[in-house]
Design a protein around this motif. Sequence first.
Motif: not given
Length: 285
Positions: A141-147, A165-171
């Motif tokens: 779940s730590k992947v779900n971060d904007k950094t 699953k990780f909408p806050n992460a950068k693609q």
Amino acid sequence: MLNSLLKIIPAIAVSILLASPAQAADTGFERVTKTGTIQCGYFTWPPYILKDANSGKLSGLNYDIMEAIAKNLGLKTEWTLDVGVGDVAAALNANKFDVMCASVWTNPARLKTLTLTNPTLYSVVYAFVRADDARFDNDLSKVNDKTVRISGIDTDYSQDIAKEKFPNAKQVMLPQTASGSETLMQVVSKKADIVFVDQGLVNEFLKTNPGTLRQVKGVEPVRIYGEVLSVRQGDILLKNMLDIAITQLTNDGTIARLVAKYSKENNSTMYAPGKTYTIDTAPGR
């Protein structure tokens, strides 16, 4: 003028009706049954499809399964065109080949543009990071971060996983023509932090890039996908024909033997489909 138009309209209607059967016949099913050959498109993705750099010879699990399918149907294969993963739909719908014989994972974008067979097998998707990166161990779940930057291919399953699953992460998405190995290299080169792929692809990558990547520890698989073949959108008769062969090869154990062989050789987790029947052995039956 009106009389002239009334004379022309029936002629146009007849020409359209006459043209329709010819257009309907221009399908993969018609070509395959007439020629006795399946023209295959493919893309390299170890261990499913590998291509020898010197000889151009193809091998891999998809290759062996497709050859078995053709033999089951009394057909030959012709491995016609190497295309990018993102070009599968365009190439099929332009009639450049009959079947995409390198299997793909289903996602919404593909369902809109292709007709897909039943699964030939199932692959497991894991999370991979640089060898020295332990940030996500035991807690994905730590992947779900904007950094955090997720590597993948535009409109592919990797982007679906990132969004869902990780909408806050950068693609950090590569173009549709990119290969699976390029998504791994983005992580190695620190352009991204994590990638979601199958173990077989990573194992092949590590042969030439040893010690660069590792599987995130202490977390469940990200997803399990059915590996399916693709045909031109709406080519249902060809899909049905392939499905019959896939079912027969599943039930007689051929696919299970091939999957077991490649799973062992590549140290990767893959599953054969279950048989489509059960036998009642109760007394008196």
